[in-house]
Design a protein around this motif. Structure first.
Motif, PDB file in Angstrom:
ATOM      1  N   SER A   1      -2.356   9.761  -8.870  1.00  0.00           N
ATOM      2  CA  SER A   1      -1.444  10.889  -8.662  1.00  0.00           C
ATOM      3  C   SER A   1      -0.260  10.471  -7.793  1.00  0.00           C
ATOM      4  O   SER A   1       0.874  10.911  -8.033  1.00  0.00           O
ATOM      5  CB  SER A   1      -2.176  12.086  -8.047  1.00  0.00           C
ATOM      6  N   ASN A   2      -0.475   9.605  -6.805  1.00  0.00           N
ATOM      7  CA  ASN A   2       0.626   9.112  -5.985  1.00  0.00           C
ATOM      8  C   ASN A   2       1.536   8.165  -6.766  1.00  0.00           C
ATOM      9  O   ASN A   2       2.758   8.208  -6.621  1.00  0.00           O
ATOM     10  CB  ASN A   2       0.093   8.398  -4.737  1.00  0.00           C
ATOM     11  N   ILE A   3       0.958   7.313  -7.582  1.00  0.00           N
ATOM     12  CA  ILE A   3       1.763   6.369  -8.371  1.00  0.00           C
ATOM     13  C   ILE A   3       2.664   7.112  -9.342  1.00  0.00           C
ATOM     14  O   ILE A   3       3.864   6.836  -9.429  1.00  0.00           O
ATOM     15  CB  ILE A   3       0.854   5.371  -9.125  1.00  0.00           C
ATOM     16  N   ILE A   4       2.120   8.081 -10.086  1.00  0.00           N
ATOM     17  CA  ILE A   4       2.948   8.763 -11.089  1.00  0.00           C
ATOM     18  C   ILE A   4       3.976   9.692 -10.466  1.00  0.00           C
ATOM     19  O   ILE A   4       4.946  10.065 -11.118  1.00  0.00           O
ATOM     20  CB  ILE A   4       2.093   9.505 -12.142  1.00  0.00           C
ATOM     21  N   GLN A   5       3.790  10.026  -9.205  1.00  0.00           N
ATOM     22  CA  GLN A   5       4.814  10.800  -8.507  1.00  0.00           C
ATOM     23  C   GLN A   5       6.112   9.992  -8.430  1.00  0.00           C
ATOM     24  O   GLN A   5       7.200  10.538  -8.572  1.00  0.00           O
ATOM     25  CB  GLN A   5       4.326  11.155  -7.106  1.00  0.00           C
ATOM     26  N   TYR A   6       6.005   8.690  -8.213  1.00  0.00           N
ATOM     27  CA  TYR A   6       7.178   7.835  -8.068  1.00  0.00           C
ATOM     28  C   TYR A   6       7.540   7.089  -9.349  1.00  0.00           C
ATOM     29  O   TYR A   6       8.684   6.677  -9.525  1.00  0.00           O
ATOM     30  CB  TYR A   6       6.955   6.817  -6.941  1.00  0.00           C
ATOM     31  N   SER A   7       6.573   6.876 -10.231  1.00  0.00           N
ATOM     32  CA  SER A   7       6.808   6.151 -11.487  1.00  0.00           C
ATOM     33  C   SER A   7       6.126   6.890 -12.633  1.00  0.00           C
ATOM     34  O   SER A   7       5.123   6.429 -13.179  1.00  0.00           O
ATOM     35  CB  SER A   7       6.258   4.727 -11.386  1.00  0.00           C
ATOM     36  N   PRO A   8       6.670   8.041 -13.024  1.00  0.00           N
ATOM     37  CA  PRO A   8       5.974   8.888 -13.998  1.00  0.00           C
ATOM     38  C   PRO A   8       5.842   8.278 -15.401  1.00  0.00           C
ATOM     39  O   PRO A   8       4.970   8.687 -16.150  1.00  0.00           O
ATOM     40  CB  PRO A   8       6.824  10.160 -14.037  1.00  0.00           C
TER      41      PRO A   8
ATOM     42  N   PHE B   1      -9.363   6.499  -7.315  1.00  0.00           N
ATOM     43  CA  PHE B   1      -8.357   6.337  -8.362  1.00  0.00           C
ATOM     44  C   PHE B   1      -7.581   7.626  -8.633  1.00  0.00           C
ATOM     45  O   PHE B   1      -6.393   7.581  -8.921  1.00  0.00           O
ATOM     46  CB  PHE B   1      -8.983   5.810  -9.652  1.00  0.00           C
ATOM     47  N   LYS B   2      -8.237   8.767  -8.551  1.00  0.00           N
ATOM     48  CA  LYS B   2      -7.525  10.041  -8.743  1.00  0.00           C
ATOM     49  C   LYS B   2      -6.401  10.179  -7.730  1.00  0.00           C
ATOM     50  O   LYS B   2      -5.281  10.559  -8.075  1.00  0.00           O
ATOM     51  CB  LYS B   2      -8.487  11.228  -8.625  1.00  0.00           C
ATOM     52  N   LEU B   3      -6.682   9.858  -6.486  1.00  0.00           N
ATOM     53  CA  LEU B   3      -5.671   9.936  -5.443  1.00  0.00           C
ATOM     54  C   LEU B   3      -4.562   8.906  -5.675  1.00  0.00           C
ATOM     55  O   LEU B   3      -3.376   9.225  -5.615  1.00  0.00           O
ATOM     56  CB  LEU B   3      -6.307   9.721  -4.068  1.00  0.00           C
TER      57      LEU B   3
ATOM     58  N   LYS C   1       0.834  -1.196   0.000  1.00  0.00           N
ATOM     59  CA  LYS C   1       0.000   0.000   0.000  1.00  0.00           C
ATOM     60  C   LYS C   1       0.872   1.250   0.000  1.00  0.00           C
ATOM     61  O   LYS C   1       0.373   2.354  -0.090  1.00  0.00           O
ATOM     62  CB  LYS C   1      -0.916   0.003   1.219  1.00  0.00           C
ATOM     63  N   ASP C   2       2.176   1.052   0.103  1.00  0.00           N
ATOM     64  CA  ASP C   2       3.151   2.145   0.124  1.00  0.00           C
ATOM     65  C   ASP C   2       3.558   2.462  -1.320  1.00  0.00           C
ATOM     66  O   ASP C   2       4.157   1.633  -1.996  1.00  0.00           O
ATOM     67  CB  ASP C   2       4.370   1.736   0.946  1.00  0.00           C
ATOM     68  N   TYR C   3       3.241   3.647  -1.788  1.00  0.00           N
ATOM     69  CA  TYR C   3       3.511   4.016  -3.184  1.00  0.00           C
ATOM     70  C   TYR C   3       5.008   4.051  -3.494  1.00  0.00           C
ATOM     71  O   TYR C   3       5.411   3.820  -4.623  1.00  0.00           O
ATOM     72  CB  TYR C   3       2.881   5.373  -3.507  1.00  0.00           C
ATOM     73  N   LEU C   4       5.831   4.309  -2.519  1.00  0.00           N
ATOM     74  CA  LEU C   4       7.274   4.359  -2.730  1.00  0.00           C
ATOM     75  C   LEU C   4       7.823   3.002  -3.185  1.00  0.00           C
ATOM     76  O   LEU C   4       8.808   2.939  -3.908  1.00  0.00           O
ATOM     77  CB  LEU C   4       7.981   4.818  -1.457  1.00  0.00           C
ATOM     78  N   VAL C   5       7.167   1.913  -2.798  1.00  0.00           N
ATOM     79  CA  VAL C   5       7.599   0.574  -3.204  1.00  0.00           C
ATOM     80  C   VAL C   5       7.587   0.435  -4.726  1.00  0.00           C
ATOM     81  O   VAL C   5       8.386  -0.285  -5.295  1.00  0.00           O
ATOM     82  CB  VAL C   5       6.698  -0.502  -2.544  1.00  0.00           C
ATOM     83  N   ALA C   6       6.685   1.139  -5.377  1.00  0.00           N
ATOM     84  CA  ALA C   6       6.553   1.054  -6.832  1.00  0.00           C
ATOM     85  C   ALA C   6       7.431   2.058  -7.577  1.00  0.00           C
ATOM     86  O   ALA C   6       7.322   2.197  -8.788  1.00  0.00           O
ATOM     87  CB  ALA C   6       5.097   1.270  -7.230  1.00  0.00           C
ATOM     88  N   ALA C   7       8.321   2.731  -6.879  1.00  0.00           N
ATOM     89  CA  ALA C   7       9.156   3.761  -7.507  1.00  0.00           C
ATOM     90  C   ALA C   7       9.922   3.204  -8.696  1.00  0.00           C
ATOM     91  O   ALA C   7      10.473   2.111  -8.639  1.00  0.00           O
ATOM     92  CB  ALA C   7      10.124   4.348  -6.486  1.00  0.00           C
ATOM     93  N   LYS C   8       9.905   3.970  -9.786  1.00  0.00           N
ATOM     94  CA  LYS C   8      10.609   3.646 -11.032  1.00  0.00           C
ATOM     95  C   LYS C   8      10.095   2.367 -11.694  1.00  0.00           C
ATOM     96  O   LYS C   8      10.821   1.727 -12.445  1.00  0.00           O
ATOM     97  CB  LYS C   8      12.113   3.565 -10.795  1.00  0.00           C
ATOM     98  N   SER C   9       8.863   2.006 -11.435  1.00  0.00           N
ATOM     99  CA  SER C   9       8.272   0.814 -12.053  1.00  0.00           C
ATOM    100  C   SER C   9       7.945   1.077 -13.511  1.00  0.00           C
ATOM    101  O   SER C   9       7.618   2.201 -13.902  1.00  0.00           O
ATOM    102  CB  SER C   9       6.988   0.411 -11.318  1.00  0.00           C
ATOM    103  N   ASN C  10       8.010   0.014 -14.302  1.00  0.00           N
ATOM    104  CA  ASN C  10       7.593   0.092 -15.703  1.00  0.00           C
ATOM    105  C   ASN C  10       6.092  -0.164 -15.833  1.00  0.00           C
ATOM    106  O   ASN C  10       5.437   0.393 -16.695  1.00  0.00           O
ATOM    107  CB  ASN C  10       8.354  -0.931 -16.544  1.00  0.00           C
TER     108      ASN C  10
END
Length: 84
Positions: free
Chosen positions: A64-71, A59-61, A23-32
């Motif tokens: 926005s958190n996902i693309i912050q770490y994996s744009p 989903f909006k929330l 549930k931590d968005y940082l875990v997905a950082a730089k994901s493809n």
């Protein structure tokens, strides 16, 4: 979590470098690829349109958190449409 573990166990036989669940968005950082498997359930008396509004807000929330770490990631949303 169980499906994630299944994928992790099969990943040595495929070209999938890393599969995580959190549930931590940082875990997905730089994901493809990021797969979203979240959604709210329709409660009794709620219209399908009400349910859509709740899910869109969520989903909006999340996005926005996902693309912050994996744009540059590809987003996939898994849903299970059904009526109550």
């Amino acid at each position: 979590m169980g499906e994630t573990m299944d994928l992790q166990h099969g990943s040595p036989f495929m070209k999938i470098p890393n599969i995580v669940f959190s549930k931590d968005y940082l875990v997905a950082a730089k994901s493809n690829v990021v797969i979203i498997t979240a959604g709210t359930c329709q409660i009794k008396g709620e219209t399908p349109l009400d349910l859509v509004h709740h899910n869109v807000s969520m989903f909006k929330l999340m996005i926005s958190n996902i693309i912050q770490y994996s744009p540059l990631c590809k987003l996939t949303v898994i849903s299970s449409p059904h009526q109550t």
